[in-house]
Motif scaffolding. Structure first.
Motif: not given
Length: 232
Positions: A98-110
């Motif tokens: 899924e694409v969610t704000r939380a997942q986007v934030d996690a990928m951005t951190r990684l």
């Protein structure tokens, strides 16, 4: 047909060290889509990381998600050893990404922690939703990072990858055997069959477009005017 574009190989002794990160949806996607480019970077001494969005949990029929994840994680680690890459697992579940704000934030951190100079991921117009999710998370993270060059690879043009108009090519002739070895590490997915049925003809086809025996093709999302993968 997309024009063939120049490839520049920089001597390892003088080339700056690059950080190369590939984000793929499942084990075997990076190996089949851009394994040759990753091998070339690794052989030049650049740091290569493969981020697997999932562990391919639904990729072995009749096997539990946990067991399939165990098997395919081991296969990914073997493939990364062939390439000379570091393996990271993002933690989403095959078939339920899924694409969610939380997942986007996690990928951005990684990706912020990896600080890639070169970022490769799936072409977003793909029939497989997991491929789309991997691509969109990477795109959103890249936009937030504000640095690095983004390239899209093809997985199976004509079957899964659609509307792919390549503007960047890499000669992978010299590393083709190693690319095959990395793909063949995915025994549970019949890596040899995948190669014979799909990626062998793609490598030959892309090679003919630029006049070499075997090549990989990419779409560069431009923030500059370069038409080659830096450092190769």
């Amino acid at each position: 047909m997309a024009a063939a574009l120049p490839i520049t190989t920089l001597p390892q002794a003088t080339a700056p060290s690059l950080k190369v990160v590939c984000v793929g949806a499942h084990p075997d996607d990076p190996e089949s889509g851009c394994g040759g480019a990753l091998l070339r970077y690794a052989e030049l001494g650049h740091a290569v990381t493969i981020v697997y969005l999932t562990r391919g949990e639904r990729g072995i029929p009749g096997t539990s998600l946990e067991e399939a994840a165990r098997i395919r994680t081991a296969e990914s680690e073997t493939a990364c050893k062939v390439i000379g890459a570091k393996a990271l697992f993002f933690g989403q579940i095959d078939g339920a990404t899924e694409v969610t704000r939380a997942q986007v934030d996690a990928m951005t951190r990684l990706l912020s922690g990896e600080r890639p100079d070169i970022l490769l991921t799936h072409w977003p117009v793909d029939t497989h939703m997991d491929h789309q999710v991997a691509s969109m998370l990477t795109i959103r993270a890249w936009m937030s990072l504000g640095s690095g060059s983004l390239y899209f690879f093809e997985v199976d043009t004509g079957s899964q990858t659609e509307g792919f108009l390549a503007n960047t090519y890499i000669d992978v002739t010299a590393v083709l055997d190693k690319k095959k070895a990395a793909l063949f590490a995915h025994v549970s997915q019949d890596g040899q069959g995948i190669w014979r049925e799909h990626h062998e003809v793609m490598a030959q086809w892309r090679g003919r477009e630029i006049g070499v025996p075997a090549a990989e093709a990419f779409v560069h999302l431009h923030r500059d005017q370069s038409h080659f993968l830096p450092g190769l």
